[in-house]
Design an enzyme around this catalytic site. Structure first.
Site, mmCIF file in Angstrom:
data_model
loop_
_atom_site.group_PDB
_atom_site.id
_atom_site.type_symbol
_atom_site.label_atom_id
_atom_site.label_comp_id
_atom_site.label_asym_id
_atom_site.label_seq_id
_atom_site.Cartn_x
_atom_site.Cartn_y
_atom_site.Cartn_z
ATOM 1 C CD GLU A 148 -1.829 -7.693 3.146
ATOM 2 O OE1 GLU A 148 -1.449 -6.491 3.092
ATOM 3 O OE2 GLU A 148 -2.257 -7.785 4.412
ATOM 4 N N GLY A 176 0.405 -4.992 0.912
ATOM 5 C CA GLY A 176 -0.834 -4.976 0.182
ATOM 6 C C GLY A 176 -0.524 -5.495 -1.001
ATOM 7 C CB ALA A 226 -0.728 -0.047 1.034
ATOM 8 C CD GLU A 250 1.740 -4.945 5.557
ATOM 9 O OE1 GLU A 250 2.719 -6.045 5.759
ATOM 10 O OE2 GLU A 250 1.141 -5.168 4.912
HETATM 11 N N1 CAA Z 1 4.590 3.113 -0.844
HETATM 12 C C1 CAA Z 1 5.064 4.438 -1.192
HETATM 13 N N2 CAA Z 1 6.361 4.582 -1.970
HETATM 14 C C2 CAA Z 1 6.881 3.323 -2.179
HETATM 15 C C3 CAA Z 1 6.653 2.078 -1.532
HETATM 16 C C4 CAA Z 1 5.278 2.056 -0.896
HETATM 17 N N3 CAA Z 1 4.874 0.816 -0.433
HETATM 18 N N4 CAA Z 1 7.468 1.196 -2.013
HETATM 19 C C5 CAA Z 1 8.357 1.962 -2.752
HETATM 20 N N5 CAA Z 1 7.975 3.210 -2.870
HETATM 21 C C6 CAA Z 1 8.840 4.239 -3.592
HETATM 22 C C7 CAA Z 1 10.036 4.613 -2.890
HETATM 23 O O1 CAA Z 1 9.450 5.517 -1.845
HETATM 24 C C8 CAA Z 1 10.527 5.475 -3.920
HETATM 25 O O2 CAA Z 1 10.111 6.587 -3.948
HETATM 26 P P1 CAA Z 1 11.169 7.886 -4.452
HETATM 27 O O3 CAA Z 1 11.881 7.577 -5.614
HETATM 28 O O4 CAA Z 1 10.239 8.911 -4.962
HETATM 29 O O5 CAA Z 1 11.990 8.210 -3.355
HETATM 30 C C9 CAA Z 1 10.384 4.385 -4.959
HETATM 31 O O6 CAA Z 1 9.249 3.751 -4.881
HETATM 32 C C10 CAA Z 1 11.677 3.166 -5.397
HETATM 33 O O7 CAA Z 1 11.584 2.454 -4.129
HETATM 34 P P2 CAA Z 1 12.966 2.152 -3.460
HETATM 35 O O8 CAA Z 1 13.811 3.702 -3.722
HETATM 36 O O9 CAA Z 1 13.039 2.312 -1.784
HETATM 37 O O10 CAA Z 1 13.679 1.342 -4.000
HETATM 38 P P3 CAA Z 1 14.792 0.160 -3.495
HETATM 39 O O11 CAA Z 1 15.160 -0.759 -4.589
HETATM 40 O O12 CAA Z 1 15.853 0.696 -2.819
HETATM 41 O O13 CAA Z 1 14.084 -0.524 -2.308
HETATM 42 C C11 CAA Z 1 11.896 -1.990 -1.649
HETATM 43 C C12 CAA Z 1 12.830 -1.502 -2.646
HETATM 44 C C13 CAA Z 1 12.661 -2.899 -0.457
HETATM 45 C C14 CAA Z 1 10.648 -2.556 -1.920
HETATM 46 C C15 CAA Z 1 11.723 -0.519 -0.666
HETATM 47 O O14 CAA Z 1 10.941 0.288 -1.625
HETATM 48 C C16 CAA Z 1 10.597 -0.830 0.353
HETATM 49 O O15 CAA Z 1 10.962 -1.319 1.461
HETATM 50 N N6 CAA Z 1 9.255 -0.443 0.184
HETATM 51 C C17 CAA Z 1 8.243 -0.289 1.074
HETATM 52 C C18 CAA Z 1 7.718 -1.768 1.351
HETATM 53 C C19 CAA Z 1 6.646 -1.932 2.459
HETATM 54 O O16 CAA Z 1 6.656 -1.478 3.747
HETATM 55 N N7 CAA Z 1 5.650 -2.542 1.994
HETATM 56 C C20 CAA Z 1 4.391 -2.353 3.142
HETATM 57 C C21 CAA Z 1 3.344 -1.024 2.671
HETATM 58 S S1 CAA Z 1 2.273 -0.870 4.027
HETATM 59 C C22 CAA Z 1 1.140 -1.920 3.694
HETATM 60 O O17 CAA Z 1 1.027 -2.487 2.551
HETATM 61 C C23 CAA Z 1 -0.216 -1.852 4.337
HETATM 62 C C24 CAA Z 1 -1.139 -2.994 4.228
HETATM 63 O O18 CAA Z 1 -1.135 -4.043 4.444
HETATM 64 C C25 CAA Z 1 -2.244 -2.596 3.107
#
Ligand code: CAA
Length: 259
Positions: free
Chosen positions: A113, A110, A65, A133
């Site tokens: 999921e 998400g 998400a 999360e």
């Molecule tokens: N939400 C918003 N933006 C996201 C994102 C997310 N879940 N995942 C990645 N992005 C964005 C980053 O912020 C980045 O944007 P900018 O270039 O504008 O800074 C872009 O996508 C590229 O990401 P990274 O630079 O972080 O890429 P990376 O290769 O270094 O890392 C990754 C990849 C390990 C997947 C890392 O992006 C990450 O950890 N993402 C978040 C994963 C996460 O925590 N997911 C759970 C979200 S909460 C959820 O899903 C709730 C639910 O249950 C419904």
């Protein structure tokens, strides 16, 4: 149909949805969910679509998400977001035709999921899946705490959810989180092959099997067996049952019409 964050096409019975927000690793914001909802409704209604395939890009199926869209939110916003995501996910899970998730790269939170709402999950060998999360101070809010234990048991679900550490494709396959792992190049063709196979089956029997499984899994065995019996008997009112059994007896391939 044209969308901002997804690409939707229909090719010979296959509804293909590609998440297309690569700069944000296909993070699922309210607009993406809204576009997906529109597509799922179309897919449900269009008899020409026999199977639905959801895919992402090479680096990410979907990284979860959208954290930007919720970081500063309050309880009310969290309710609004999860009302929407649950509605869209349930629409997908209840789709009266088979659904396949093609997972390449990250399928996190998400994103994973969403894939759990599909009947099949085929992953490429670069897939990394998990529910991180807990590291954001929340819990999976897209069905993870409910669907993961049902799929792989409480012990492994606790490992994924409490630690929040993503796992690689081969481990996900061993744990039963994905059905199969193939190379990245093979991912789309493999999913299309599976879709083609599914299209040779009776659509009404597929729907009945899906309904019976989905209803029964939340019931006692005794209640579930009753649902199965009623569904089994109902199919004897269809042309496809007659065609399937006659074709067997006449030693030919059946030709199902979905009625
Ligand atoms: N939400 C918003 N933006 C996201 C994102 C997310 N879940 N995942 C990645 N992005 C964005 C980053 O912020 C980045 O944007 P900018 O270039 O504008 O800074 C872009 O996508 C590229 O990401 P990274 O630079 O972080 O890429 P990376 O290769 O270094 O890392 C990754 C990849 C390990 C997947 C890392 O992006 C990450 O950890 N993402 C978040 C994963 C996460 O925590 N997911 C759970 C979200 S909460 C959820 O899903 C709730 C639910 O249950 C419904």
């Amino acid at each position: 149909m044209t969308y901002q964050y997804i690409i939707y096409e229909k090719i010979q019975g296959l509804g293909k949805v590609k998440l297309n927000r690569p700069k944000k690793l296909n993070a699922l914001n309210p607009e993406v969910y809204s576009e997906l909802e529109d597509v799922f409704i179309d897919c449900e209604k269009d008899p020409k679509v026999k199977v639905l395939l959801i895919m992402g890009g090479e680096k990410a199926f979907a990284a979860g998400a959208d954290i930007d869209a919720m970081a500063e939110g309050d309880v009310v916003l969290a309710y609004q977001l999860t009302d929407q995501s649950q509605r869209v996910q349930e629409r997908l899970a209840d789709m009266p035709k088979p659904t396949i998730a093609a997972i390449s790269g990250y399928a996190l939170g998400g994103g994973l999921e969403l894939a759990f709402c599909c009947d099949f999950r085929i992953a490429s060998d670069n897939a990394v899946v998990g529910v991180p999360e807990i590291n954001l101070g929340i819990i999976p809010g897209g069905g993870g705490t409910q669907r993961i234990p049902r799929l792989i048991g409480l012990g492994r679900a606790a490992e994924l959810i409490f630690l929040g550490e993503p796992i690689k494709a081969d481990q996900a396959e061993k744990w039963g989180l994905v059905n199969k792992v193939v190379s990245l190049n093979e991912l789309e063709p493999e999913c299309e092959k599976l879709a083609q196979k599914l299209m040779t089956k009776s659509p009404v029997a597929l729907r009945a099997a899906k309904d019976s499984m989905r209803t029964g899994i939340n019931m006692s065995l005794k209640e579930g067996l009753k649902v199965e019996q009623q569904t089994f008997c109902m199919l004897f009112g269809t042309s496809d049952q007659k065609e399937g059994m006659r074709a067997f007896l006449e030693k030919r391939r059946p030709s199902f019409i979905g009625k």
